[in-house]
Design a protein around this motif. Sequence first.
Motif, PDB file in Angstrom:
ATOM      1  N   MET A   1       0.844  -1.303  -0.063  1.00  0.00           N
ATOM      2  CA  MET A   1       0.054   0.077  -0.078  1.00  0.00           C
ATOM      3  C   MET A   1       0.843   1.171   0.019  1.00  0.00           C
ATOM      4  O   MET A   1       1.838   1.322   0.843  1.00  0.00           O
ATOM      5  N   LYS A   2       0.558   2.143  -0.635  1.00  0.00           N
ATOM      6  CA  LYS A   2       1.410   3.405  -0.720  1.00  0.00           C
ATOM      7  C   LYS A   2       1.075   4.390   0.281  1.00  0.00           C
ATOM      8  O   LYS A   2      -0.208   4.870   0.421  1.00  0.00           O
ATOM      9  N   ARG A   3       1.882   4.999   0.797  1.00  0.00           N
ATOM     10  CA  ARG A   3       1.629   5.838   1.936  1.00  0.00           C
ATOM     11  C   ARG A   3       1.968   7.275   1.340  1.00  0.00           C
ATOM     12  O   ARG A   3       3.149   7.496   0.957  1.00  0.00           O
ATOM     13  N   LEU A   4       0.821   8.170   1.293  1.00  0.00           N
ATOM     14  CA  LEU A   4       0.879   9.471   0.721  1.00  0.00           C
ATOM     15  C   LEU A   4       1.327  10.370   1.919  1.00  0.00           C
ATOM     16  O   LEU A   4       0.958   9.956   3.098  1.00  0.00           O
ATOM     17  N   HIS A   5       2.009  11.518   1.615  1.00  0.00           N
ATOM     18  CA  HIS A   5       2.444  12.662   2.478  1.00  0.00           C
ATOM     19  C   HIS A   5       3.315  11.929   3.726  1.00  0.00           C
ATOM     20  O   HIS A   5       3.012  12.310   4.822  1.00  0.00           O
ATOM     21  N   GLN A   6       4.295  11.112   3.549  1.00  0.00           N
ATOM     22  CA  GLN A   6       5.176  10.628   4.509  1.00  0.00           C
ATOM     23  C   GLN A   6       6.481  11.190   4.333  1.00  0.00           C
ATOM     24  O   GLN A   6       6.906  11.235   3.006  1.00  0.00           O
ATOM     25  N   ALA A   7       7.343  11.721   5.280  1.00  0.00           N
ATOM     26  CA  ALA A   7       8.550  11.870   5.039  1.00  0.00           C
ATOM     27  C   ALA A   7       9.436  10.827   5.743  1.00  0.00           C
ATOM     28  O   ALA A   7       9.230  10.452   6.910  1.00  0.00           O
ATOM     29  N   ALA A   8      10.387  10.408   5.070  1.00  0.00           N
ATOM     30  CA  ALA A   8      11.357   9.187   5.501  1.00  0.00           C
ATOM     31  C   ALA A   8      12.972   9.923   5.731  1.00  0.00           C
ATOM     32  O   ALA A   8      13.111  10.594   4.701  1.00  0.00           O
ATOM     33  N   TYR A   9      13.677   9.373   6.643  1.00  0.00           N
ATOM     34  CA  TYR A   9      14.960   9.844   6.784  1.00  0.00           C
ATOM     35  C   TYR A   9      15.990   8.573   6.648  1.00  0.00           C
ATOM     36  O   TYR A   9      15.463   7.580   7.415  1.00  0.00           O
ATOM     37  N   PHE A  10      16.960   8.848   5.949  1.00  0.00           N
ATOM     38  CA  PHE A  10      18.021   7.707   6.002  1.00  0.00           C
ATOM     39  C   PHE A  10      19.412   8.319   5.844  1.00  0.00           C
ATOM     40  O   PHE A  10      19.806   9.521   5.760  1.00  0.00           O
ATOM     41  N   TYR A  11      20.401   7.509   6.451  1.00  0.00           N
ATOM     42  CA  TYR A  11      21.723   8.099   6.744  1.00  0.00           C
ATOM     43  C   TYR A  11      22.500   7.386   5.886  1.00  0.00           C
ATOM     44  O   TYR A  11      22.496   6.003   5.921  1.00  0.00           O
ATOM     45  N   MET A  12      23.466   8.305   5.174  1.00  0.00           N
ATOM     46  CA  MET A  12      24.480   7.665   4.282  1.00  0.00           C
ATOM     47  C   MET A  12      25.698   8.310   4.831  1.00  0.00           C
ATOM     48  O   MET A  12      26.060   9.260   5.132  1.00  0.00           O
ATOM     49  N   PRO A  13      26.480   7.101   5.429  1.00  0.00           N
ATOM     50  CA  PRO A  13      27.792   7.211   6.134  1.00  0.00           C
ATOM     51  C   PRO A  13      28.620   7.812   5.286  1.00  0.00           C
ATOM     52  O   PRO A  13      28.579   7.658   3.995  1.00  0.00           O
ATOM     53  N   ALA A  14      29.765   8.503   5.670  1.00  0.00           N
ATOM     54  CA  ALA A  14      30.675   9.342   4.818  1.00  0.00           C
ATOM     55  C   ALA A  14      31.782   8.293   4.354  1.00  0.00           C
ATOM     56  O   ALA A  14      31.891   7.161   4.788  1.00  0.00           O
ATOM     57  N   ASN A  15      32.361   8.752   3.150  1.00  0.00           N
ATOM     58  CA  ASN A  15      33.373   7.834   2.616  1.00  0.00           C
ATOM     59  C   ASN A  15      34.544   8.623   2.054  1.00  0.00           C
ATOM     60  O   ASN A  15      34.493   9.894   2.568  1.00  0.00           O
ATOM     61  N   ASP A  16      35.711   8.259   1.403  1.00  0.00           N
ATOM     62  CA  ASP A  16      36.746   8.936   1.160  1.00  0.00           C
ATOM     63  C   ASP A  16      36.354  10.030   0.245  1.00  0.00           C
ATOM     64  O   ASP A  16      36.957  11.011   0.024  1.00  0.00           O
ATOM     65  N   GLU A  17      35.081  10.134  -0.547  1.00  0.00           N
ATOM     66  CA  GLU A  17      34.722  11.020  -1.506  1.00  0.00           C
ATOM     67  C   GLU A  17      33.687  12.138  -1.053  1.00  0.00           C
ATOM     68  O   GLU A  17      33.584  13.261  -1.607  1.00  0.00           O
ATOM     69  N   ARG A  18      33.109  11.685  -0.163  1.00  0.00           N
ATOM     70  CA  ARG A  18      32.038  12.701   0.435  1.00  0.00           C
ATOM     71  C   ARG A  18      31.726  12.688   2.056  1.00  0.00           C
ATOM     72  O   ARG A  18      31.923  11.493   2.674  1.00  0.00           O
ATOM     73  N   PRO A  19      31.196  13.678   2.776  1.00  0.00           N
ATOM     74  CA  PRO A  19      30.868  13.517   3.963  1.00  0.00           C
ATOM     75  C   PRO A  19      29.597  12.967   4.174  1.00  0.00           C
ATOM     76  O   PRO A  19      28.919  12.688   3.137  1.00  0.00           O
ATOM     77  N   ALA A  20      29.433  12.432   5.363  1.00  0.00           N
ATOM     78  CA  ALA A  20      27.982  11.854   5.712  1.00  0.00           C
ATOM     79  C   ALA A  20      26.928  12.697   5.519  1.00  0.00           C
ATOM     80  O   ALA A  20      26.998  13.911   5.266  1.00  0.00           O
ATOM     81  N   GLU A  21      25.666  12.125   4.842  1.00  0.00           N
ATOM     82  CA  GLU A  21      24.634  12.826   4.560  1.00  0.00           C
ATOM     83  C   GLU A  21      23.429  12.287   5.302  1.00  0.00           C
ATOM     84  O   GLU A  21      23.093  11.022   5.393  1.00  0.00           O
ATOM     85  N   LEU A  22      22.391  13.308   5.432  1.00  0.00           N
ATOM     86  CA  LEU A  22      21.009  12.719   5.950  1.00  0.00           C
ATOM     87  C   LEU A  22      20.281  13.141   4.539  1.00  0.00           C
ATOM     88  O   LEU A  22      20.100  14.033   4.195  1.00  0.00           O
ATOM     89  N   ILE A  23      19.482  11.956   4.277  1.00  0.00           N
ATOM     90  CA  ILE A  23      18.677  11.936   3.113  1.00  0.00           C
ATOM     91  C   ILE A  23      17.157  12.170   3.575  1.00  0.00           C
ATOM     92  O   ILE A  23      16.794  11.095   4.287  1.00  0.00           O
ATOM     93  N   GLN A  24      16.460  13.036   3.324  1.00  0.00           N
ATOM     94  CA  GLN A  24      14.940  13.292   3.636  1.00  0.00           C
ATOM     95  C   GLN A  24      14.171  12.990   2.445  1.00  0.00           C
ATOM     96  O   GLN A  24      14.605  13.830   1.517  1.00  0.00           O
ATOM     97  N   ILE A  25      13.280  12.030   2.353  1.00  0.00           N
ATOM     98  CA  ILE A  25      12.466  11.780   1.377  1.00  0.00           C
ATOM     99  C   ILE A  25      11.034  12.281   1.527  1.00  0.00           C
ATOM    100  O   ILE A  25      10.627  11.276   2.218  1.00  0.00           O
ATOM    101  N   LEU A  26      10.434  13.158   0.664  1.00  0.00           N
ATOM    102  CA  LEU A  26       9.218  13.706   0.960  1.00  0.00           C
ATOM    103  C   LEU A  26       8.124  12.518   0.055  1.00  0.00           C
ATOM    104  O   LEU A  26       8.786  12.328  -1.224  1.00  0.00           O
ATOM    105  N   HIS A  34      17.440   2.568  -2.539  1.00  0.00           N
ATOM    106  CA  HIS A  34      18.853   2.188  -3.279  1.00  0.00           C
ATOM    107  C   HIS A  34      19.414   3.347  -3.844  1.00  0.00           C
ATOM    108  O   HIS A  34      18.668   4.070  -4.418  1.00  0.00           O
ATOM    109  N   VAL A  35      20.746   3.637  -3.249  1.00  0.00           N
ATOM    110  CA  VAL A  35      21.473   4.611  -3.693  1.00  0.00           C
ATOM    111  C   VAL A  35      22.645   4.087  -4.752  1.00  0.00           C
ATOM    112  O   VAL A  35      23.475   3.261  -4.288  1.00  0.00           O
ATOM    113  N   PRO A  36      22.533   4.368  -6.053  1.00  0.00           N
ATOM    114  CA  PRO A  36      23.576   4.211  -6.853  1.00  0.00           C
ATOM    115  C   PRO A  36      24.865   4.835  -6.482  1.00  0.00           C
ATOM    116  O   PRO A  36      25.113   5.991  -6.234  1.00  0.00           O
ATOM    117  N   MET A  37      25.953   4.049  -6.235  1.00  0.00           N
ATOM    118  CA  MET A  37      27.463   4.442  -5.923  1.00  0.00           C
ATOM    119  C   MET A  37      28.327   3.894  -6.960  1.00  0.00           C
ATOM    120  O   MET A  37      27.983   2.775  -7.754  1.00  0.00           O
TER     121      MET A  37
END
Length: 107
Positions: A1-26, A34-37
Amino acid sequence: MKRLHQAAYFYMPANDERPAELIQILNCDRSYIHVPMREEDVTLDAFFVRDMTEAEIQNFGGNQTWQIFVHWDELHEDHVHYKVSGKVIKQLEQFKLKFPLSESVAA
Protein backbone atom coordinates in the motif's frame (compact mmCIF):
# COMPACT_ATOMS: atom_id res chain seq x y z
CA MET A 1 0.00 0.00 0.00
CA LYS A 2 1.35 3.42 -0.94
CA ARG A 3 1.73 5.84 1.93
CA LEU A 4 1.02 9.39 0.79
CA HIS A 5 2.48 12.42 2.48
CA GLN A 6 5.12 10.62 4.53
CA ALA A 7 8.64 11.95 5.08
CA ALA A 8 11.32 9.31 5.64
CA TYR A 9 14.91 9.81 6.81
CA PHE A 10 17.96 7.80 5.77
CA TYR A 11 21.62 8.06 6.82
CA MET A 12 24.46 7.70 4.32
CA PRO A 13 27.81 7.30 6.15
CA ALA A 14 30.81 9.27 4.95
CA ASN A 15 33.40 7.76 2.65
CA ASP A 16 36.67 8.97 1.13
CA GLU A 17 34.83 10.97 -1.54
CA ARG A 18 32.05 12.70 0.41
CA PRO A 19 30.85 13.62 3.91
CA ALA A 20 28.05 11.81 5.72
CA GLU A 21 24.58 12.80 4.58
CA LEU A 22 21.05 12.76 5.91
CA ILE A 23 18.60 12.03 3.11
CA GLN A 24 15.04 13.16 3.66
CA ILE A 25 12.51 11.87 1.13
CA LEU A 26 9.14 13.57 0.97
CA ASN A 27 6.21 11.50 -0.31
CA CYS A 28 8.25 8.37 0.41
CA ASP A 29 6.39 5.13 -0.24
CA ARG A 30 8.80 2.59 1.27
CA SER A 31 11.04 2.06 4.28
CA TYR A 32 14.24 1.57 2.27
CA ILE A 33 16.00 3.13 -0.72
CA HIS A 34 18.66 2.06 -3.20
CA VAL A 35 21.41 4.61 -3.74
CA PRO A 36 23.58 4.09 -6.82
CA MET A 37 27.27 4.48 -5.95
CA ARG A 38 30.37 4.28 -8.10
CA GLU A 39 31.77 1.19 -6.34
CA GLU A 40 28.59 -0.62 -5.35
CA ASP A 41 24.94 0.33 -4.91
CA VAL A 42 23.87 0.80 -1.30
CA THR A 43 20.51 -0.03 0.31
CA LEU A 44 19.53 2.21 3.22
CA ASP A 45 16.75 1.65 5.74
CA ALA A 46 14.70 4.54 7.12
CA PHE A 47 15.56 5.40 10.71
CA PHE A 48 12.60 7.77 11.15
CA VAL A 49 9.26 8.35 9.38
CA ARG A 50 6.74 11.13 9.99
CA ASP A 51 3.68 12.70 8.42
CA MET A 52 4.40 15.67 6.16
CA THR A 53 3.22 19.12 7.27
CA GLU A 54 0.57 21.09 5.38
CA ALA A 55 3.31 23.47 4.19
CA GLU A 56 5.32 20.55 2.77
CA ILE A 57 2.25 19.05 1.09
CA GLN A 58 1.39 22.40 -0.51
CA ASN A 59 4.97 22.95 -1.68
CA PHE A 60 5.86 19.42 -2.84
CA GLY A 61 2.40 17.95 -3.59
CA GLY A 62 2.49 14.25 -4.35
CA ASN A 63 5.93 14.26 -6.01
CA GLN A 64 8.71 12.29 -4.38
CA THR A 65 11.40 14.80 -3.43
CA TRP A 66 14.87 13.95 -2.13
CA GLN A 67 16.64 16.49 0.07
CA ILE A 68 20.25 15.99 1.16
CA PHE A 69 21.57 17.54 4.37
CA VAL A 70 25.21 17.48 5.48
CA HIS A 71 24.65 19.44 8.71
CA TRP A 72 21.98 18.94 11.36
CA ASP A 73 21.51 22.75 11.45
CA GLU A 74 20.39 22.71 7.79
CA LEU A 75 17.78 20.08 8.59
CA HIS A 76 16.58 22.09 11.59
CA GLU A 77 16.23 25.30 9.53
CA ASP A 78 14.34 23.44 6.80
CA HIS A 79 11.96 21.93 9.33
CA VAL A 80 11.26 25.26 11.02
CA HIS A 81 10.57 26.78 7.57
CA TYR A 82 8.07 24.01 6.71
CA LYS A 83 6.43 24.14 10.17
CA VAL A 84 7.46 20.69 11.38
CA SER A 85 6.36 20.42 15.01
CA GLY A 86 8.87 21.01 17.78
CA LYS A 87 8.09 17.54 19.12
CA VAL A 88 9.14 15.91 15.82
CA ILE A 89 12.27 18.08 15.60
CA LYS A 90 13.25 16.97 19.13
CA GLN A 91 12.66 13.32 18.19
CA LEU A 92 14.91 13.71 15.16
CA GLU A 93 17.63 15.46 17.17
CA GLN A 94 17.89 12.36 19.35
CA PHE A 95 19.62 10.73 16.36
CA LYS A 96 22.48 13.29 16.26
CA LEU A 97 24.90 11.08 18.18
CA LYS A 98 23.97 7.90 16.33
CA PHE A 99 24.20 9.56 12.90
CA PRO A 100 27.01 12.15 13.03
CA LEU A 101 27.32 14.76 10.30
CA SER A 102 30.28 17.05 9.72
CA GLU A 103 29.69 20.22 11.69
CA SER A 104 30.37 23.72 10.46
CA VAL A 105 33.69 24.75 11.97
CA ALA A 106 34.72 28.40 12.16
CA ALA A 107 38.22 28.82 10.74
